[in-house]
Design a protein around this motif. Structure first.
Motif, PDB file in Angstrom:
ATOM      1  N   UNK A   1       0.868  -1.188   0.000  1.00 31.41           N
ATOM      2  CA  UNK A   1       0.000   0.000   0.000  1.00 31.41           C
ATOM      3  C   UNK A   1       0.897   1.227   0.000  1.00 31.41           C
ATOM      4  N   UNK A   2       0.895   1.938  -1.106  1.00 37.21           N
ATOM      5  CA  UNK A   2       1.826   3.048  -1.294  1.00 37.21           C
ATOM      6  C   UNK A   2       1.078   4.338  -1.582  1.00 37.21           C
ATOM      7  N   UNK A   3       1.552   5.442  -1.036  1.00 33.04           N
ATOM      8  CA  UNK A   3       1.026   6.764  -1.361  1.00 33.04           C
ATOM      9  C   UNK A   3       2.023   7.536  -2.206  1.00 33.04           C
ATOM     10  N   UNK A   4       1.518   8.369  -3.112  1.00 34.69           N
ATOM     11  CA  UNK A   4       2.393   9.170  -3.981  1.00 34.69           C
ATOM     12  C   UNK A   4       1.780  10.541  -4.194  1.00 34.69           C
ATOM     13  N   UNK A   5       2.619  11.571  -4.234  1.00 34.92           N
ATOM     14  CA  UNK A   5       2.132  12.883  -4.655  1.00 34.92           C
ATOM     15  C   UNK A   5       1.713  12.783  -6.118  1.00 34.92           C
ATOM     16  N   UNK A   6       0.703  13.558  -6.479  1.00 34.94           N
ATOM     17  CA  UNK A   6       0.087  13.414  -7.802  1.00 34.94           C
ATOM     18  C   UNK A   6       1.075  13.644  -8.943  1.00 34.94           C
ATOM     19  N   UNK A   7       2.014  14.565  -8.762  1.00 37.46           N
ATOM     20  CA  UNK A   7       2.949  14.869  -9.837  1.00 37.46           C
ATOM     21  C   UNK A   7       3.757  13.652 -10.239  1.00 37.46           C
ATOM     22  N   UNK A   8       4.090  12.778  -9.281  1.00 32.83           N
ATOM     23  CA  UNK A   8       4.826  11.566  -9.606  1.00 32.83           C
ATOM     24  C   UNK A   8       3.898  10.465 -10.096  1.00 32.83           C
ATOM     25  N   UNK A   9       2.741  10.332  -9.455  1.00 32.29           N
ATOM     26  CA  UNK A   9       1.799   9.276  -9.848  1.00 32.29           C
ATOM     27  C   UNK A   9       1.373   9.439 -11.303  1.00 32.29           C
ATOM     28  N   UNK A  10       1.094  10.671 -11.708  1.00 34.31           N
ATOM     29  CA  UNK A  10       0.632  10.916 -13.075  1.00 34.31           C
ATOM     30  C   UNK A  10       1.755  10.753 -14.096  1.00 34.31           C
ATOM     31  N   UNK A  11       2.991  10.876 -13.667  1.00 38.40           N
ATOM     32  CA  UNK A  11       4.112  10.917 -14.611  1.00 38.40           C
ATOM     33  C   UNK A  11       4.759   9.559 -14.845  1.00 38.40           C
ATOM     34  N   UNK A  12       4.975   8.776 -13.784  1.00 39.51           N
ATOM     35  CA  UNK A  12       5.782   7.560 -13.936  1.00 39.51           C
ATOM     36  C   UNK A  12       5.118   6.295 -13.399  1.00 39.51           C
ATOM     37  N   UNK A  13       3.936   6.404 -12.824  1.00 39.10           N
ATOM     38  CA  UNK A  13       3.344   5.228 -12.185  1.00 39.10           C
ATOM     39  C   UNK A  13       3.005   4.103 -13.164  1.00 39.10           C
ATOM     40  N   UNK A  14       2.402   4.353 -14.337  1.00 38.09           N
ATOM     41  CA  UNK A  14       2.065   3.225 -15.232  1.00 38.09           C
ATOM     42  C   UNK A  14       3.287   2.388 -15.611  1.00 38.09           C
ATOM     43  N   UNK A  15       4.373   3.051 -16.010  1.00 33.63           N
ATOM     44  CA  UNK A  15       5.580   2.319 -16.387  1.00 33.63           C
ATOM     45  C   UNK A  15       6.175   1.575 -15.194  1.00 33.63           C
ATOM     46  N   UNK A  16       6.142   2.233 -14.030  1.00 27.26           N
ATOM     47  CA  UNK A  16       6.695   1.609 -12.827  1.00 27.26           C
ATOM     48  C   UNK A  16       5.930   0.344 -12.451  1.00 27.26           C
ATOM     49  N   UNK A  17       4.602   0.414 -12.510  1.00 34.74           N
ATOM     50  CA  UNK A  17       3.790  -0.756 -12.156  1.00 34.74           C
ATOM     51  C   UNK A  17       3.992  -1.893 -13.151  1.00 34.74           C
ATOM     52  N   UNK A  18       4.169  -1.562 -14.428  1.00 41.06           N
ATOM     53  CA  UNK A  18       4.396  -2.610 -15.430  1.00 41.06           C
ATOM     54  C   UNK A  18       5.706  -3.343 -15.143  1.00 41.06           C
TER      55      UNK A  18
END
Length: 307
Positions: free
Chosen positions: A94-111
């Motif tokens: 269970x991770x929290x992220x500021x929106x600027x990072x979540x919107x920018x790199x989260x899809x690639x990171x999760x893949x």
């Protein structure tokens, strides 16, 4: 050239400072400088230029970083897999992220993460830094990736990435400005910025206050995607971390200009509860996210073997 020298080079390239890189590597600064000097002698190439704001990589350094980073990732992954001795990592992160990072790199990171840890479930929440801190303290999140706050925290803090904040304008409609803009010039530019509730605004205001620079944005919006779209379609500029806009800059839609005197840098950290240590899966996901941030902001191509 050996693995240690490559590790030293990568740390200095990513941190941009001998002091920060030496601290990250847990070595003294002269040892780092000596190894980089040996590397330059062996390659017969200058890798860094020392300036008032740190160490600037040369074209040769950028090429070296692009070539060697995937190799080092492969070595680290191989070492990790051998140390686990085929153990399967399971559980939930269970991770929290500021929106600027979540919107920018989260899809690639999760893949990338899912390819490495298919048995692990992941829950990600975004929000302001203060909200995420509260959630970690309350136990609702294992950890959070946030902007470093100015006040002291009772949580454990680990530095992840230092990010440059840049002046962003529309490539087609924006004002005619030089590639680098002095902070004192920002007061004369029409701006849209996040509101004062947003950690990004806190970073910006603190840096400008220290430089005795006053700005009054015409628009204040907390939705970063809306800010980016607004700037793209108007003559209004904004100031955001490079990671938020780099893709549109690469596409030629937006222009990003360096801010000088002073440069504006935000520090991304990981926070977790001292009484609830995070597990190996959470560590891995956070490392991947930090790696993706550095990849986007330095322009290094994605590593095909990472996913």
């Amino acid at each position: 050239m050996d693995l240690k020298q490559i590790q030293y080079f990568i740390a200095l390239f990513e941190d941009g400072s001998v002091t920060r890189a030496a601290k990250r590597l847990n070595i003294v600064q002269p040892a780092l400088s000596m190894q980089i000097s040996k590397l330059e002698t062996e390659l017969r190439q200058k890798l860094f230029e020392r300036g008032p704001h740190g160490m600037t990589p040369t074209d040769a350094a950028r090429q070296m970083y692009r070539l060697y980073t995937p190799i080092m990732r492969d070595i680290e992954r191989a070492r990790d897999q051998l140390s686990r001795q085929d153990a399967i990592v399971t559980g939930r992160v269970s991770l929290g992220m500021v929106s600027s990072e979540a919107e920018s790199v989260l899809p690639e990171s999760l893949a990338r993460f899912n390819a490495m840890f298919p048995q692990v479930e992941v829950s990600v929440a975004d929000g302001f830094s203060a909200q995420l801190i509260d959630a970690v303290e309350a136990g609702r999140l294992d950890a959070a990736i946030i902007n470093k706050p100015r006040g002291r925290l009772t949580l454990d803090m680990v530095p992840l990435v230092d990010e440059e904040m840049v002046l962003v304008t529309s490539a087609a409609l924006g004002p005619d400005l030089p590639p680098a803009v002095d902070a004192a010039q920002l007061g004369g530019i029409e701006l849209v910025l996040p509101t004062r509730r947003n950690g990004l605004r806190g970073v910006l205001d603190a840096a400008l206050l220290a430089a005795d620079v006053v700005i009054k944005p015409k628009f204040e919006i907390d939705l970063l995607n809306t800010i980016v779209q607004f700037v793209e379609q108007s003559s209004v500029a904004t100031i955001l971390p490079r990671v938020v806009v780099q893709r549109k800059v690469d596409e030629g839609v937006l222009c990003a200009r360096t801010i000088t005197s002073p440069p504006i840098v935000r520090h991304i950290i990981r926070v977790s509860h001292p009484k609830r240590p995070i597990g190996p899966a959470a560590h891995a996901l956070i490392e991947i996210i930090g790696d993706e941030i550095r990849r986007v902001t330095t322009g290094v191509p994605a590593d095909p073997s990472a996913s």
